[in-house]
Design a protein around this motif. Structure first.
Motif, PDB file in Angstrom:
ATOM      1  N   HIS A 102      42.324  39.242  25.201  1.00 47.89           N
ATOM      2  CA  HIS A 102      42.816  40.614  25.263  1.00 47.89           C
ATOM      3  C   HIS A 102      41.615  41.548  25.220  1.00 47.89           C
ATOM      4  N   TRP A 103      41.497  42.422  26.208  1.00 47.47           N
ATOM      5  CA  TRP A 103      40.412  43.379  26.295  1.00 47.47           C
ATOM      6  C   TRP A 103      40.960  44.788  26.059  1.00 47.47           C
ATOM      7  N   LYS A 104      40.166  45.784  26.306  1.00 46.61           N
ATOM      8  CA  LYS A 104      40.574  47.184  26.130  1.00 46.61           C
ATOM      9  C   LYS A 104      41.678  47.571  27.113  1.00 46.61           C
ATOM     10  N   ASP A 105      42.348  48.641  26.820  1.00 46.35           N
ATOM     11  CA  ASP A 105      43.373  49.215  27.704  1.00 46.35           C
ATOM     12  C   ASP A 105      44.470  48.218  28.078  1.00 46.35           C
ATOM     13  N   ASN A 106      44.769  47.313  27.166  1.00 52.83           N
ATOM     14  CA  ASN A 106      45.820  46.315  27.351  1.00 52.83           C
ATOM     15  C   ASN A 106      45.586  45.426  28.580  1.00 52.83           C
ATOM     16  N   LEU A 107      44.316  45.140  28.873  1.00 50.59           N
ATOM     17  CA  LEU A 107      43.957  44.232  29.956  1.00 50.59           C
ATOM     18  C   LEU A 107      43.631  42.857  29.385  1.00 50.59           C
ATOM     19  N   TYR A 108      43.893  41.840  30.189  1.00 53.69           N
ATOM     20  CA  TYR A 108      43.663  40.463  29.775  1.00 53.69           C
ATOM     21  C   TYR A 108      42.861  39.736  30.842  1.00 53.69           C
ATOM     22  N   SER A 109      42.188  38.677  30.429  1.00 57.28           N
ATOM     23  CA  SER A 109      41.581  37.737  31.365  1.00 57.28           C
ATOM     24  C   SER A 109      41.855  36.339  30.835  1.00 57.28           C
ATOM     25  N   PHE A 110      41.778  35.350  31.725  1.00 60.98           N
ATOM     26  CA  PHE A 110      41.947  33.976  31.258  1.00 60.98           C
ATOM     27  C   PHE A 110      40.880  33.077  31.856  1.00 60.98           C
ATOM     28  N   TYR A 111      40.620  31.986  31.133  1.00 56.34           N
ATOM     29  CA  TYR A 111      39.539  31.064  31.445  1.00 56.34           C
ATOM     30  C   TYR A 111      40.092  29.676  31.751  1.00 56.34           C
ATOM     31  N   PHE A 112      39.394  28.978  32.662  1.00 55.00           N
ATOM     32  CA  PHE A 112      39.754  27.601  33.014  1.00 55.00           C
ATOM     33  C   PHE A 112      38.508  26.903  33.547  1.00 55.00           C
ATOM     34  N   HIS A 113      38.581  25.597  33.732  1.00 56.04           N
ATOM     35  CA  HIS A 113      37.439  24.817  34.222  1.00 56.04           C
ATOM     36  C   HIS A 113      37.590  24.446  35.688  1.00 56.04           C
ATOM     37  N   ASP A 114      36.454  24.296  36.362  1.00 53.42           N
ATOM     38  CA  ASP A 114      36.431  23.672  37.685  1.00 53.42           C
ATOM     39  C   ASP A 114      36.109  22.187  37.490  1.00 53.42           C
ATOM     40  N   PRO A 115      35.974  21.398  38.558  1.00 49.29           N
ATOM     41  CA  PRO A 115      35.728  19.961  38.384  1.00 49.29           C
ATOM     42  C   PRO A 115      34.436  19.615  37.640  1.00 49.29           C
ATOM     43  N   ASP A 116      33.450  20.520  37.632  1.00 50.45           N
ATOM     44  CA  ASP A 116      32.201  20.277  36.899  1.00 50.45           C
ATOM     45  C   ASP A 116      32.204  20.902  35.511  1.00 50.45           C
ATOM     46  N   GLN A 117      33.361  21.344  35.057  1.00 50.14           N
ATOM     47  CA  GLN A 117      33.533  21.953  33.739  1.00 50.14           C
ATOM     48  C   GLN A 117      32.872  23.322  33.611  1.00 50.14           C
ATOM     49  N   HIS A 118      32.564  23.969  34.757  1.00 48.10           N
ATOM     50  CA  HIS A 118      32.104  25.346  34.685  1.00 48.10           C
ATOM     51  C   HIS A 118      33.275  26.194  34.196  1.00 48.10           C
ATOM     52  N   VAL A 119      32.962  27.231  33.460  1.00 44.91           N
ATOM     53  CA  VAL A 119      33.988  28.095  32.895  1.00 44.91           C
ATOM     54  C   VAL A 119      34.248  29.240  33.864  1.00 44.91           C
ATOM     55  N   LEU A 120      35.436  29.224  34.456  1.00 41.26           N
ATOM     56  CA  LEU A 120      35.839  30.251  35.405  1.00 41.26           C
ATOM     57  C   LEU A 120      36.800  31.205  34.728  1.00 41.26           C
ATOM     58  N   GLU A 121      36.786  32.437  35.176  1.00 43.82           N
ATOM     59  CA  GLU A 121      37.624  33.473  34.568  1.00 43.82           C
ATOM     60  C   GLU A 121      38.300  34.266  35.677  1.00 43.82           C
ATOM     61  N   ILE A 122      39.564  34.576  35.460  1.00 47.63           N
ATOM     62  CA  ILE A 122      40.309  35.489  36.328  1.00 47.63           C
ATOM     63  C   ILE A 122      40.506  36.770  35.530  1.00 47.63           C
ATOM     64  N   LEU A 123      40.144  37.894  36.150  1.00 47.17           N
ATOM     65  CA  LEU A 123      40.307  39.179  35.460  1.00 47.17           C
ATOM     66  C   LEU A 123      40.719  40.259  36.444  1.00 47.17           C
ATOM     67  N   PRO A 124      41.426  41.266  35.933  1.00 50.54           N
ATOM     68  CA  PRO A 124      41.836  42.394  36.786  1.00 50.54           C
ATOM     69  C   PRO A 124      40.778  43.480  36.805  1.00 50.54           C
ATOM     70  N   PRO A 125      40.862  44.409  37.747  1.00 50.68           N
ATOM     71  CA  PRO A 125      39.960  45.564  37.718  1.00 50.68           C
ATOM     72  C   PRO A 125      40.130  46.330  36.405  1.00 50.68           C
ATOM     73  N   GLY A 126      39.078  46.975  35.985  1.00 52.65           N
ATOM     74  CA  GLY A 126      39.155  47.830  34.802  1.00 52.65           C
ATOM     75  C   GLY A 126      38.466  47.282  33.585  1.00 52.65           C
ATOM     76  N   ILE A 127      38.200  46.001  33.539  1.00 47.74           N
ATOM     77  CA  ILE A 127      37.564  45.433  32.340  1.00 47.74           C
ATOM     78  C   ILE A 127      36.134  45.920  32.191  1.00 47.74           C
ATOM     79  N   TRP A 128      35.404  46.040  33.292  1.00 44.61           N
ATOM     80  CA  TRP A 128      34.008  46.502  33.211  1.00 44.61           C
ATOM     81  C   TRP A 128      33.842  47.950  33.617  1.00 44.61           C
ATOM     82  N   GLU A 129      34.880  48.617  34.043  1.00 47.27           N
ATOM     83  CA  GLU A 129      34.741  50.003  34.465  1.00 47.27           C
ATOM     84  C   GLU A 129      34.651  50.908  33.248  1.00 47.27           C
TER      85      GLU A 129
END
Length: 129
Positions: A102-129
């Motif tokens: 849970h980030w600011k302004d009621n925004l969320y992101s989630f994390y998952f792995h690729d086949p090499d166990q890299h940490v990938l994240e899906i996030l909406p616009p606004g988290i870094w703005e």
């Protein structure tokens, strides 16, 4: 001088075929280049994702050597209305969601792995703005 964006991101992987399957088929990224035994490149929005075999690129002579090992991290921005769609889709594909933040302004992101166990994240616009 002004930088417009980070144009390329690199991941260092162990199996190009698995990487290609994951990013092209599962994530829907457009394949740009595949060189057996060296790399696979994808178009991801306006950016390029470069996936290299580190043992090959660390001994480059035409370009500066580059490589990395261990879990690396990338975040992919999606439309807010697509956030839950992506989460459901990855779960349907048996991709475990590692964490939802849970980030600011009621925004969320989630994390998952690729086949090499890299940490990938899906996030909406606004988290870094």
């Amino acid at each position: 001088m002004k930088v417009h964006q980070i144009k390329e991101n690199c991941l260092y992987v162990s199996d190009l075929a698995k990487t290609r399957q994951f990013y092209e088929k599962l994530m829907g990224f457009e394949l740009i280049s595949f060189v057996e035994g060296r790399h696979v490149f994808f178009k991801a929005g306006s950016s390029v994702l470069l996936c290299f075999l580190p043992e090959v690129t660390k001994s480059e002579t035409k370009l500066p050597p580059h490589f990395a090992y261990g879990q690396q991290h990338l975040a992919f921005e999606v439309d807010l209305k697509e956030y839950e769609v992506w989460k459901a889709y990855l779960k349907e594909q048996n991709i475990s969601i590692l964490h939802e933040q849970h980030w600011k302004d009621n925004l969320y992101s989630f994390y998952f792995h690729d086949p090499d166990q890299h940490v990938l994240e899906i996030l909406p616009p606004g988290i870094w703005e």
